[in-house]
Motif scaffolding. Structure first.
Motif, PDB file in Angstrom:
ATOM      1  N   THR A 112       1.024  -1.277   0.097  1.00  0.00           N
ATOM      2  CA  THR A 112      -0.232  -0.108   0.065  1.00  0.00           C
ATOM      3  C   THR A 112       1.159   0.878  -0.255  1.00  0.00           C
ATOM      4  O   THR A 112       0.398   2.421  -0.335  1.00  0.00           O
ATOM      5  N   ASP A 113       2.481   0.390   0.551  1.00  0.00           N
ATOM      6  CA  ASP A 113       2.810   2.386   1.323  1.00  0.00           C
ATOM      7  C   ASP A 113       3.946   2.479  -0.549  1.00  0.00           C
ATOM      8  O   ASP A 113       3.434   4.069  -0.992  1.00  0.00           O
ATOM      9  N   LEU A 114       3.436   1.733  -1.222  1.00  0.00           N
ATOM     10  CA  LEU A 114       4.422   1.975  -2.204  1.00  0.00           C
ATOM     11  C   LEU A 114       3.435   2.566  -3.578  1.00  0.00           C
ATOM     12  O   LEU A 114       3.926   2.496  -4.611  1.00  0.00           O
ATOM     13  N   MET A 115       1.685   2.154  -3.547  1.00  0.00           N
ATOM     14  CA  MET A 115       1.178   2.253  -4.317  1.00  0.00           C
ATOM     15  C   MET A 115       1.104   3.878  -3.800  1.00  0.00           C
ATOM     16  O   MET A 115       0.206   4.337  -4.435  1.00  0.00           O
ATOM     17  N   LYS A 116       1.631   3.909  -2.780  1.00  0.00           N
ATOM     18  CA  LYS A 116       1.026   5.680  -2.628  1.00  0.00           C
ATOM     19  C   LYS A 116      -0.057   5.866  -1.483  1.00  0.00           C
ATOM     20  O   LYS A 116      -1.290   6.533  -2.079  1.00  0.00           O
ATOM     21  N   GLY A 117      -0.956   4.333  -0.822  1.00  0.00           N
ATOM     22  CA  GLY A 117      -2.307   4.419  -0.591  1.00  0.00           C
ATOM     23  C   GLY A 117      -1.771   4.817   1.324  1.00  0.00           C
ATOM     24  O   GLY A 117      -0.796   5.423   1.548  1.00  0.00           O
ATOM     25  N   ASN A 118      -3.294   4.439   1.597  1.00  0.00           N
ATOM     26  CA  ASN A 118      -3.199   5.008   3.195  1.00  0.00           C
ATOM     27  C   ASN A 118      -2.714   3.605   3.907  1.00  0.00           C
ATOM     28  O   ASN A 118      -3.358   3.226   3.897  1.00  0.00           O
ATOM     29  N   ALA A 119      -1.012   3.820   4.138  1.00  0.00           N
ATOM     30  CA  ALA A 119      -0.194   2.877   4.798  1.00  0.00           C
ATOM     31  C   ALA A 119      -0.821   1.970   6.654  1.00  0.00           C
ATOM     32  O   ALA A 119      -1.325   0.968   7.115  1.00  0.00           O
ATOM     33  N   ARG A 247      -7.123   7.094  -2.323  1.00  0.00           N
ATOM     34  CA  ARG A 247      -5.803   6.841  -1.994  1.00  0.00           C
ATOM     35  C   ARG A 247      -6.806   6.064  -0.743  1.00  0.00           C
ATOM     36  O   ARG A 247      -6.246   4.417  -0.308  1.00  0.00           O
ATOM     37  N   ASP A 248      -8.030   5.964  -0.199  1.00  0.00           N
ATOM     38  CA  ASP A 248      -7.937   4.558   0.453  1.00  0.00           C
ATOM     39  C   ASP A 248      -8.866   3.187   0.057  1.00  0.00           C
ATOM     40  O   ASP A 248      -9.137   2.754   0.179  1.00  0.00           O
ATOM     41  N   ARG A 249      -9.538   3.915  -1.041  1.00  0.00           N
ATOM     42  CA  ARG A 249      -9.886   3.269  -1.977  1.00  0.00           C
ATOM     43  C   ARG A 249      -8.992   2.273  -2.683  1.00  0.00           C
ATOM     44  O   ARG A 249      -8.887   0.850  -2.588  1.00  0.00           O
ATOM     45  N   LEU A 250      -7.657   2.503  -3.106  1.00  0.00           N
ATOM     46  CA  LEU A 250      -6.681   1.848  -3.459  1.00  0.00           C
ATOM     47  C   LEU A 250      -6.373   0.734  -1.989  1.00  0.00           C
ATOM     48  O   LEU A 250      -6.258   0.036  -2.498  1.00  0.00           O
ATOM     49  N   THR A 251      -6.493   1.292  -0.719  1.00  0.00           N
ATOM     50  CA  THR A 251      -5.947   0.897   0.100  1.00  0.00           C
ATOM     51  C   THR A 251      -6.617  -0.179   0.503  1.00  0.00           C
ATOM     52  O   THR A 251      -5.819  -1.447   0.399  1.00  0.00           O
ATOM     53  N   LEU A 252      -8.379  -0.282  -0.105  1.00  0.00           N
ATOM     54  CA  LEU A 252      -9.141  -1.677   0.754  1.00  0.00           C
ATOM     55  C   LEU A 252      -8.785  -2.313  -0.792  1.00  0.00           C
ATOM     56  O   LEU A 252      -9.473  -3.333  -0.356  1.00  0.00           O
ATOM     57  N   THR A 253      -8.810  -1.784  -2.304  1.00  0.00           N
ATOM     58  CA  THR A 253      -8.541  -2.616  -3.195  1.00  0.00           C
ATOM     59  C   THR A 253      -6.790  -3.777  -2.259  1.00  0.00           C
ATOM     60  O   THR A 253      -7.464  -5.209  -2.810  1.00  0.00           O
ATOM     61  N   ILE A 254      -6.243  -2.893  -2.533  1.00  0.00           N
ATOM     62  CA  ILE A 254      -4.823  -4.021  -2.142  1.00  0.00           C
ATOM     63  C   ILE A 254      -5.308  -4.961  -0.461  1.00  0.00           C
ATOM     64  O   ILE A 254      -5.352  -6.062  -0.616  1.00  0.00           O
ATOM     65  N   SER A 255      -6.278  -4.168  -0.124  1.00  0.00           N
ATOM     66  CA  SER A 255      -6.447  -4.995   1.382  1.00  0.00           C
ATOM     67  C   SER A 255      -7.104  -6.440   1.201  1.00  0.00           C
ATOM     68  O   SER A 255      -7.011  -7.417   2.071  1.00  0.00           O
ATOM     69  N   ARG A 256      -7.641  -6.488   0.436  1.00  0.00           N
ATOM     70  CA  ARG A 256      -8.645  -7.261   0.019  1.00  0.00           C
ATOM     71  C   ARG A 256      -8.613  -8.481  -0.910  1.00  0.00           C
ATOM     72  O   ARG A 256      -8.970  -9.786  -0.534  1.00  0.00           O
ATOM     73  N   ALA A 257      -7.690  -7.765  -2.080  1.00  0.00           N
ATOM     74  CA  ALA A 257      -7.001  -8.554  -2.542  1.00  0.00           C
ATOM     75  C   ALA A 257      -6.026  -9.756  -2.121  1.00  0.00           C
ATOM     76  O   ALA A 257      -5.669 -10.177  -2.873  1.00  0.00           O
ATOM     77  N   TYR A 258      -5.283  -8.824  -1.793  1.00  0.00           N
ATOM     78  CA  TYR A 258      -3.614  -9.558  -1.285  1.00  0.00           C
ATOM     79  C   TYR A 258      -4.013 -10.628   0.244  1.00  0.00           C
ATOM     80  O   TYR A 258      -3.503  -9.565   1.108  1.00  0.00           O
TER      81      TYR A 258
END
Length: 304
Positions: A112-119, A247-258
């Motif tokens: 998430t941090d690498l993708m500039k999301g909300n770590a 930013r937060d939508r990207l975070t939830l995307t990563i958190s759910r998929a991985y």
């Protein structure tokens, strides 16, 4: 230090190297298999060690969001996947249920941090799903597939509880005893975790190399299903945050998929038959290659 930073940034390359090495040169894989559980505990310990637990608790205090995340990630989506796939292949449905009901992966805050999301939000999701998983995973498996499997529910609860709670408690003890040691060594944690992930992938893939290469057509079909599953999980995670900023939508995307497929591999090896273990191992393919596509999409959307 620059080399370490590059390795951490392109951690997915290490995963792919481990995956290819496991398929082509699995000499040490069987010897490494007994070390998977201690390696997973070490990985979780290092993640918790560099995490401010009070800060995470503040993130978790958003009860409405965390409740929605826990409900969707740990129950609704896994159950939906299971009942959608079961009419076509009940065994595959069981494997996908086990995979999707896992908590968010410990690598997701770094990704998430690498993708500039909300770590910070990512770590809150990891903590809340990891703490609830020892309860939700045995319950969901029992309710959805109890008639189809013979499972030690109590043993599964204990195993998950130990894998999550022991490194968390140990990390908090170390923080109290020697905070200066953590400050001096924390720059190594991400690199060590990348190395652990690489070894993890190598050992699990290599241990099942013959089975993977023995019937490649069948396994290619399973890999295709897993890629489709990961694509759907990305979409569902993004849709869940429809009221949030990108930013937060990207975070939830990563958190759910991985999801934490490392725990899934350990659990499958302990409680399920080898075919389920192989499916968990095959999940390494989309898990380790999708971040490249996600990074490119994020670049186009201006998130990075």
């Amino acid at each position: 230090m620059r080399i370490i930073a590059v390795i951490v940034r392109y951690f997915w390359v290490v995963m792919l190297i481990g995956l290819v090495a496991g398929l082509l040169w699995p000499v040490y894989s069987l010897a490494l298999m007994p070390l998977l559980e201690p390696a997973l505990i070490l990985l979780l310990f290092l993640v918790f060690l560099k995490t401010d637990f009070l800060e995470i608790l503040r993130g978790i205090s958003n009860f409405r969001l965390m409740g929605l995340v826990a409900l969707m990630f740990l129950i609704v989506i896994p159950a939906g996947v299971f009942f959608l796939v079961k009419p076509f292949d009940s065994h595959l449905a069981l494997g996908l249920l086990l995979l999707t009901c896992m908590p968010s992966g410990t690598a997701t805050p770094a990704l998430t941090d690498l993708m500039k999301g909300n770590a910070g939000l990512s770590m809150s999701v990891v903590i809340i799903t990891s703490l609830l998983a020892p309860v939700t995973v045995p319950l969901l498996l029992s309710v959805c597939a109890g008639a189809d499997i013979e499972m030690d529910t109590v043993g599964l609860f204990r195993k998950l509880g130990f894998l999550v709670c022991f490194p968390l408690i140990l990390a908090e003890i170390v923080k109290r005893i020697s905070p200066t040691l953590i400050v001096k060594t924390r720059h190594w944690y991400a690199f060590i975790n990348v190395a652990i992930f690489g070894i993890f992938v190598y050992a699990t893939v290599g241990s099942q190399q013959s089975a993977i290469l023995e019937n490649p057509v069948s396994l290619l079909g399973q890999i295709g299903v897993l890629y489709l599953l990961f694509a759907v999980l990305h979409i569902l995670g993004y849709l869940m945050g429809w009221k949030m900023d990108n930013r937060d939508r990207l975070t939830l995307t990563i958190s759910r998929a991985y999801m934490n497929n490392g725990i899934a591999i350990v659990i499958a090896a302990k409680f399920f038959d080898p075919s389920i273990l192989i499916l968990m191992i095959l999940s390494e393919f989309p898990w380790n290659t999708f971040p490249v596509l996600l990074q490119r999409i994020s670049l186009r959307l201006g998130n990075i």
